[in-house]
Design a protein around this motif. Structure first.
Motif, PDB file in Angstrom:
ATOM      1  N   SER A 209       0.788  -1.237   0.000  1.00 10.19           N
ATOM      2  CA  SER A 209       0.000   0.000   0.000  1.00 10.19           C
ATOM      3  C   SER A 209       0.812   1.275   0.000  1.00 10.19           C
ATOM      4  CB  SER A 209      -0.929   0.021   1.205  1.00 10.19           C
ATOM      5  OG  SER A 209      -1.864  -1.001   1.082  1.00 10.19           O
ATOM      6  N   GLN A 311      -9.272   0.561  -3.391  1.00 10.29           N
ATOM      7  CA  GLN A 311      -8.604  -0.707  -3.104  1.00 10.29           C
ATOM      8  C   GLN A 311      -7.899  -0.675  -1.749  1.00 10.29           C
ATOM      9  OE1 GLN A 311      -5.344  -1.892  -5.668  1.00 10.29           O
ATOM     10  NE2 GLN A 311      -6.288  -3.899  -5.865  1.00 10.29           N
ATOM     11  N   ASP A 312      -7.314   0.446  -1.427  1.00  7.80           N
ATOM     12  CA  ASP A 312      -6.566   0.515  -0.177  1.00  7.80           C
ATOM     13  C   ASP A 312      -7.466   0.498   1.050  1.00  7.80           C
ATOM     14  OD1 ASP A 312      -4.183   0.379  -1.361  1.00  7.80           O
ATOM     15  OD2 ASP A 312      -3.694   2.496  -1.239  1.00  7.80           O
ATOM     16  N   GLY A 314      -9.824  -1.544   1.026  1.00 11.06           N
ATOM     17  CA  GLY A 314     -10.254  -2.932   1.001  1.00 11.06           C
ATOM     18  C   GLY A 314     -11.325  -3.251  -0.007  1.00 11.06           C
ATOM     19  N   GLN A 315     -11.702  -2.288  -0.853  1.00 10.65           N
ATOM     20  CA  GLN A 315     -12.699  -2.602  -1.868  1.00 10.65           C
ATOM     21  C   GLN A 315     -11.973  -3.103  -3.106  1.00 10.65           C
ATOM     22  OE1 GLN A 315     -15.347   0.586  -2.920  1.00 10.65           O
ATOM     23  NE2 GLN A 315     -17.039  -0.831  -3.226  1.00 10.65           N
ATOM     24  N   MET A 316     -12.330  -4.300  -3.517  1.00  9.48           N
ATOM     25  CA  MET A 316     -11.507  -4.987  -4.487  1.00  9.48           C
ATOM     26  C   MET A 316     -11.791  -4.578  -5.937  1.00  9.48           C
ATOM     27  SD  MET A 316     -11.503  -9.048  -4.910  1.00  9.48           S
ATOM     28  CE  MET A 316     -10.196  -9.915  -5.733  1.00  9.48           C
ATOM     29  N   SER A 317     -13.056  -4.336  -6.250  1.00 10.98           N
ATOM     30  CA  SER A 317     -13.429  -4.243  -7.663  1.00 10.98           C
ATOM     31  C   SER A 317     -13.178  -2.908  -8.367  1.00 10.98           C
ATOM     32  CB  SER A 317     -14.895  -4.617  -7.838  1.00 10.98           C
ATOM     33  OG  SER A 317     -15.091  -5.936  -7.435  1.00 10.98           O
ATOM     34  N   PHE A 320     -10.483  -2.185 -11.112  1.00 13.10           N
ATOM     35  CA  PHE A 320     -10.502  -2.819 -12.427  1.00 13.10           C
ATOM     36  C   PHE A 320     -11.323  -1.994 -13.418  1.00 13.10           C
ATOM     37  CE2 PHE A 320      -9.625  -6.357  -9.556  1.00 13.10           C
ATOM     38  CZ  PHE A 320      -8.467  -6.829 -10.135  1.00 13.10           C
ATOM     39  N   TYR A 321     -12.408  -1.421 -12.932  1.00 14.87           N
ATOM     40  CA  TYR A 321     -13.212  -0.565 -13.818  1.00 14.87           C
ATOM     41  C   TYR A 321     -12.417   0.677 -14.216  1.00 14.87           C
ATOM     42  CZ  TYR A 321     -17.066  -3.425 -12.132  1.00 14.87           C
ATOM     43  OH  TYR A 321     -17.868  -4.470 -11.833  1.00 14.87           O
ATOM     44  N   ALA A 324      -9.834  -0.069 -16.706  1.00 16.91           N
ATOM     45  CA  ALA A 324     -10.401  -0.286 -18.038  1.00 16.91           C
ATOM     46  C   ALA A 324     -10.637   1.062 -18.730  1.00 16.91           C
ATOM     47  CB  ALA A 324     -11.691  -1.082 -17.935  1.00 16.91           C
ATOM     48  N   ARG A 328      -8.929   2.785 -22.187  1.00 17.13           N
ATOM     49  CA  ARG A 328      -9.579   3.483 -23.311  1.00 17.13           C
ATOM     50  C   ARG A 328      -8.878   4.810 -23.573  1.00 17.13           C
ATOM     51  NH1 ARG A 328     -14.123   1.869 -20.075  1.00 17.13           N
ATOM     52  NH2 ARG A 328     -14.722  -0.155 -20.861  1.00 17.13           N
ATOM     53  N   ARG A 373     -20.380   6.768 -16.524  1.00 19.30           N
ATOM     54  CA  ARG A 373     -19.560   5.790 -15.801  1.00 19.30           C
ATOM     55  C   ARG A 373     -19.143   6.345 -14.444  1.00 19.30           C
ATOM     56  NH1 ARG A 373     -17.944   1.717 -19.247  1.00 19.30           N
ATOM     57  NH2 ARG A 373     -16.373   1.085 -17.757  1.00 19.30           N
TER      58      ARG A 373
ATOM     59  N   GLN B  36     -15.607  -8.140 -12.715  1.00 20.69           N
ATOM     60  CA  GLN B  36     -14.714  -6.982 -12.737  1.00 20.69           C
ATOM     61  C   GLN B  36     -14.241  -6.654 -14.139  1.00 20.69           C
ATOM     62  OE1 GLN B  36     -11.884  -8.412  -9.933  1.00 20.69           O
ATOM     63  NE2 GLN B  36     -13.050  -7.690  -8.171  1.00 20.69           N
ATOM     64  N   ASP B  37     -15.008  -7.079 -15.155  1.00 20.29           N
ATOM     65  CA  ASP B  37     -14.676  -6.663 -16.519  1.00 20.29           C
ATOM     66  C   ASP B  37     -13.351  -7.214 -17.005  1.00 20.29           C
ATOM     67  OD1 ASP B  37     -16.683  -5.366 -17.639  1.00 20.29           O
ATOM     68  OD2 ASP B  37     -15.904  -3.339 -17.444  1.00 20.29           O
ATOM     69  N   LEU B 202     -12.638 -11.401   2.877  1.00 24.20           N
ATOM     70  CA  LEU B 202     -13.048 -10.027   2.638  1.00 24.20           C
ATOM     71  C   LEU B 202     -14.579  -9.958   2.673  1.00 24.20           C
ATOM     72  CD1 LEU B 202     -10.903  -8.231   0.033  1.00 24.20           C
ATOM     73  CD2 LEU B 202     -12.725  -7.086   1.218  1.00 24.20           C
ATOM     74  N   HIS B 211      -3.594  -4.952   2.396  1.00 20.82           N
ATOM     75  CA  HIS B 211      -3.207  -3.561   2.189  1.00 20.82           C
ATOM     76  C   HIS B 211      -2.616  -2.936   3.436  1.00 20.82           C
ATOM     77  CE1 HIS B 211      -6.430  -4.457  -0.694  1.00 20.82           C
ATOM     78  NE2 HIS B 211      -5.531  -3.978  -1.499  1.00 20.82           N
ATOM     79  N   ARG B 278     -17.261 -10.521  -1.578  1.00 22.62           N
ATOM     80  CA  ARG B 278     -15.843 -10.162  -1.584  1.00 22.62           C
ATOM     81  C   ARG B 278     -15.555  -9.107  -2.643  1.00 22.62           C
ATOM     82  NH1 ARG B 278     -10.720 -13.931  -3.223  1.00 22.62           N
ATOM     83  NH2 ARG B 278      -9.184 -12.301  -2.892  1.00 22.62           N
ATOM     84  N   ALA B 279     -16.224  -9.256  -3.798  1.00 25.98           N
ATOM     85  CA  ALA B 279     -15.958  -8.316  -4.890  1.00 25.98           C
ATOM     86  C   ALA B 279     -16.532  -6.941  -4.597  1.00 25.98           C
ATOM     87  CB  ALA B 279     -16.552  -8.854  -6.189  1.00 25.98           C
ATOM     88  N   ALA B 280     -17.549  -6.874  -3.718  1.00 30.85           N
ATOM     89  CA  ALA B 280     -18.327  -5.641  -3.654  1.00 30.85           C
ATOM     90  C   ALA B 280     -17.963  -4.728  -2.494  1.00 30.85           C
ATOM     91  CB  ALA B 280     -19.809  -5.989  -3.586  1.00 30.85           C
ATOM     92  N   ILE B 281     -17.527  -5.254  -1.381  1.00 34.26           N
ATOM     93  CA  ILE B 281     -17.550  -4.453  -0.156  1.00 34.26           C
ATOM     94  C   ILE B 281     -16.144  -4.144   0.346  1.00 34.26           C
ATOM     95  CG2 ILE B 281     -18.363  -4.428   2.234  1.00 34.26           C
ATOM     96  CD1 ILE B 281     -20.651  -6.108   1.422  1.00 34.26           C
ATOM     97  N   PRO B 282     -15.916  -2.902   0.789  1.00 32.52           N
ATOM     98  CA  PRO B 282     -14.619  -2.564   1.374  1.00 32.52           C
ATOM     99  C   PRO B 282     -14.484  -3.150   2.788  1.00 32.52           C
ATOM    100  CG  PRO B 282     -15.903  -0.573   0.925  1.00 32.52           C
ATOM    101  CD  PRO B 282     -16.806  -1.740   0.749  1.00 32.52           C
ATOM    102  N   ARG B 283     -13.285  -2.996   3.308  1.00 28.80           N
ATOM    103  CA  ARG B 283     -12.970  -3.594   4.599  1.00 28.80           C
ATOM    104  C   ARG B 283     -13.130  -2.562   5.720  1.00 28.80           C
ATOM    105  NH1 ARG B 283      -7.783  -4.060   3.773  1.00 28.80           N
ATOM    106  NH2 ARG B 283      -7.932  -6.019   2.683  1.00 28.80           N
TER     107      ARG B 283
END
Lengths: 582, 318
Positions: A209, A311-312, A314-317, A320-321, A324, A328, A373, B36-37, B202, B211, B278-283
């Motif tokens: 991190s 992400q830091d 703890g939100q993972m997704s 990636f968006y 992406a 572009r 978006r 996640q595309d 997660l 992290h 796991r994909a949706a929620i922060p920690r």
């Protein structure tokens, strides 16, 4: 053009006059028209104290090795000079104070006036061996602890081939490792208090991190941060030293790599500073192209911030968006410049090429799709209650603290200060654009993110204006110092051919002088202070980056919080280590 | 079932769980990829499923390193504990009216006991590593597991009250008239949250929290020992899904299809649900997780308990 004599003493700020009204400073003319005065070391502290109310931010502090400089008319004799650049947020502009040093001399520290001076003075000591009297902890900051010599002195080798081949022996390795050990006593920290024994945790230089190679030594009581010592320099590549070897033209690609998420936005202050010294007027089309590309990179950088911020905590997704979208964006940048992260595409006097056919369709597609978006991401990340819990009220500082510590950019605007260089002092054609300066009130991690995300929308607005109103005309200046010069007549007459040949082979000769140019970069104010001695290379290239002072502030805003908060703070500052260490 | 059949079934189950956990590593990455595309592992074999084998080979051939500064015996023991505990937990799960290993009258308590044992694994792993990050991870897990253990047990007591038995088969049979997810919605809610906290995935992966603590309690682990931790985590995920199915969604009950198919379908649904979570929620932060536990979850559980008890009594009286 102003001459030194024309700057009368009565134009000097009051702070530069002593009780009997005599001037304490000697004026110097610079190409950027920033009032510049030489002050004696003994008067420095008094002068600075007097200037602080009008110029509240210590924007930059650096040294210049003056010993080999030939063209410094009217300037006091000096082996080294220390340059202080103060910033006002009013229409007063800036002021530059210089102190001449004859070896072995020293200057008083300004840490008591501006806490931000601490790291800058350490850097000047590290690079030039300039001693700052009264500095609380004058030790190396960018170079390794056992480095010999001061790297930006002219006698210090600039490349490895000028030195003996390097070998890392077992003893040297052990000694270097030993020197890197964190010793709390050196930073005035206790190993234990009355109630508890502290744990010292080495966060970094390799840690998921810290966004690069950045070390923070933490003094912990359980998981609570009692104190922190940021340790930088692991990403130092001697960018300023390289500026003294490369030609004015061939240094452009190095600037891309300073804030490596900012791409061509890094080129902008550098080429504009050169253009100021050379007196080049850039055509409108080039200006608008530059602004458009810069804003595209601002979006790209903020998208990386947005994703890694989520992400830091703890939100993972989200990341990636955002990546992406950035992809572009890179598609557009690649089509226009041929490069992606480091296009090195701006040139002295314009840009490298004209826009390709069909560029507007690509850009339009992107800016049309992006707002929806962003709304989507807002729902996904910024409105998430856990993310809010993790970031609201964490890492707070107010406007006064931000200015004291040299914080600029979104970090400053998140405290409620509506000050954007593009609005306050429009450069490079920004005065022609209609956009707003987003601010937030809390000055915490969440607000810093809010400001950046709104800036993405404002950048989209600026880019739309660029697409709708792209002027026709040449994409680089007809000036003879434009590099590479316009080529249409090179095969017809010898003069243009010679200019082309010389500018490309030796590089352009920029007239002697000094100039600094500031831009509102992705992470804050970024500027290049260039000194030309009338040659094909720069005599001194000073790169003032926003991330450097921002990191210095980490201990102040993280004391008493927990490790996860510290990670949120680091994420919200949005730095890259190349922008810190250069 | 006869003794022989039970032994055979146990072995088959063991293989199925380990295999399932292995495939789950691939499946999770693919599913996350879709959400996640991006693709996820898609190169090796059909849909990339052979990635599982490649990963296994890699992990098997890794240097089996025990840090010289660690407490070696505990360091090696810790990862085995979680796998053993999780595997044993499956013993009481009734997969269909005929397919189960143990039907004991304390089935539910046995499950709770086994998941509690798994906590030791994380705790000991963190402490034995003699690494500051691992220590912080171990500390977090101790606090987290101890607090969430309480509601996890209590949240299930409503189900027990309605059924009047700790036997998981009885609990499933008692749901013929309606799944417990409706009357025990609160219990389900608390159980899911406590369950994620127990399996430290997660958003409640605070002992790991890459992290913040690089890899938390298993920072010093590599190769097979690391694999064991991961295996334990995925077994835990499957076990948790099995238990939710059994306790709240009627286990094997369902029309037309054979019971085992219903059971697997429901379990699969919850596995996907946890991956999506796991994909949706922060920690949340560690102290926030604690206060959520004690200030929200515990009162909710107690309300559920009292209300269920009152209704059960009232229905008995009527």
């Amino acid at each position: 053009m102003q001459t030194a004599a024309a700057i009368k003493n009565n134009e000097m700020p009051d702070a530069l006059l002593n009780q009997s009204g005599e001037a304490l400073g000697v004026a110097q003319v610079t190409a950027d028209h920033t009032p510049t005065y030489w002050v004696a070391a003994k008067d420095l502290h008094q002068v600075m104290r007097g200037l602080k109310p009008q110029f509240p931010m210590l924007y930059d502090l650096f040294g210049i090795d003056e010993r080999h400089r030939t063209q410094r008319p009217g300037q006091p004799a000096a082996d080294f000079s220390v340059v202080y650049h103060l910033l006002s947020f009013t229409d007063k502009g800036d002021i530059r104070i210089k102190v001449a040093l004859i070896e072995p001399g020293s200057v008083p520290t300004l840490v008591d006036l501006w806490p931000a001076a601490n790291w800058y003075e350490r850097e000047a000591w590290d690079m030039f061996g300039i001693i700052f009297d009264g500095h609380p902890n004058l030790r190396r900051i960018l170079l390794p602890p056992l480095w010999e010599g001061h790297a930006l002195r002219k006698e210090h080798p600039a490349r490895a081939t000028e030195m003996e081949p390097f070998a890392m022996s077992e003893e040297l390795l052990d000694a270097e490792q030993e020197a890197l050990l964190f010793k709390p006593e050196e930073w005035g920290m206790a190993r234990e208090s009355d109630e508890t024994e502290f744990m010292f945790l080495n966060l970094g230089p390799n840690h998921p991190s810290v966004h690069g190679v950045f070390r923070i030594a933490l003094q912990l009581d359980g998981e609570v941060v009692v104190d922190a010592v940021p340790d930088i320099g692991y990403h130092h590549r001697g960018a300023e030293k390289m500026g003294e070897r490369q030609t004015w033209h061939s240094y452009i690609p190095y600037t891309d790599r300073i804030d490596y998420l900012g791409g061509v936005m890094n080129n902008l202050p550098y080429v504009m500073a050169i253009e100021q010294m050379a007196g080049i007027e850039v055509p409108d089309r080039a200006k608008v192209i530059r602004i458009m590309l810069s804003e595209l990179f601002r979006i790209s950088s903020h998208l990386v911030f947005y994703g890694t911020f989520a992400q830091d905590v703890g939100q993972m997704s989200p990341v990636f968006y955002m990546f992406a979208d950035r992809e572009r964006l890179f598609g557009i940048i690649e089509a226009i410049t041929g490069g992606r992260m480091h296009p090195a595409w701006f040139r002295i006097g314009g840009v490298a090429q004209d826009l390709p056919v069909g560029w507007d369709r690509m850009v339009r597609e992107f800016i049309d799709a992006m707002p929806a978006r962003l709304d989507h991401y807002d729902k996904m990340a910024m409105q998430n209650s856990i993310l809010k819990q993790r970031t609201v009220g964490i890492g707070k500082y107010n406007t006064r603290e931000a200015i004291e510590w040299g914080v600029t950019g979104p970090g400053l605007r998140a405290t409620g200060m509506e000050w954007d260089l593009r609005k306050a002092r429009p450069y490079g054609g920004y005065d022609q654009f209609d956009f707003e300066v987003p601010t937030a009130q809390g000055g915490d991690c969440y607000d810093r993110a809010v400001v950046r995300i709104e800036e993405i929308r404002q950048s989209l607005k600026i880019i739309r204006q660029c697409v709708d109103n792209m002027p026709e005309g040449p994409y680089k200046s007809e000036h003879r110092l434009t590099t590479p010069p316009p080529k249409d007549r090179t095969l017809q007459d010898i003069e243009t051919l010679i200019h082309h040949f010389l500018n490309v082979s030796w590089g352009p000769v920029i007239p002697a002088g000094e100039s600094a140019c500031m831009v509102e970069a992705t992470k804050g104010l970024n500027s290049y202070h260039l000194v030309s001695d009338g040659g094909t290379t720069s005599y001194r290239t000073r790169i003032r980056t926003p991330s450097f002072p921002h990191l210095q502030m980490i201990p102040l805003i993280s004391r008493g919080l927990m490790i996860p908060d510290l990670i949120a703070i680091i994420a919200s500052i949005d730095f890259v280590m190349a922008d810190v260490d250069r | 079932m006869s003794v022989g059949a039970t032994i055979v079934f146990s072995l088959v189950l063991l293989l199925a769980i380990v295999g399932g956990a292995a495939v789950l590593t691939w499946f999770e990455r693919r599913l996350l990829g879709i959400w996640q595309d991006r693709y996820g592992p898609n190169r090796l074999g059909p849909f990339g499923i052979l990635q599982v084998l490649a990963d296994m080979l890699k992990l098997l051939t890794k240097h089996d390193w025990v840090p010289p500064f660690s407490d070696k015996v505990v360091f090696i023991f810790a990862p085995t504990a979680i796998v053993v505990a999780m595997m044993l937990g499956f013993a009481v799960v009734p997969f269909s009216p005929e397919l189960y290993i143990l039907d004991i009258n304390i089935g539910l308590l046995f499950f709770l006991g086994m998941t509690s044992l798994a906590v030791y694994s994380v705790l000991l792993g963190g402490l034995a590593s003699n690494n500051k990050y691992a220590l912080l991870g171990g500390l977090r897990s101790a606090a987290q597991m101890v607090s969430y253990e309480v509601f996890m047990g209590l949240s299930l007591m409503g189900v027990v009250m309605l059924t009047g038995s700790f036997s998981l088969r009885d609990i499933v049979e008692a749901q013929r008239d309606g799944w417990y997810c409706i009357p025990q919605a609160l219990g389900l809610y608390v159980f899911i949250i406590a369950g994620i906290a127990e399996s430290h995935r997660l958003p409640f992966d605070l002992p790991e929290a890459e992290h913040e603590l690089t890899a938390g309690f298993h920072t010093e682990y590599g190769g097979m020992k690391f694999t064991m931790f991961m295996l334990g985590e995925y077994c835990g995920l499957i076990l948790l899904s099995c238990m939710i199915t059994t306790l709240f969604f009627g286990g094997w009950l369902g029309p037309v299809l054979p019971p085992i198919v219903w059971f697997c379908l429901k379990t699969f649904f919850f596995i996907c649900f946890f991956i999506l979570l796991r994909a949706a929620i922060p920690r949340p932060r560690y102290d926030q997780l604690m206060s959520l536990g004690w200030k929200v979850m515990l009162p909710l559980t107690l309300i559920n308990l009292v209300a269920t008890g009152a209704i059960a009594l009232w229905m008995q009286g009527a």
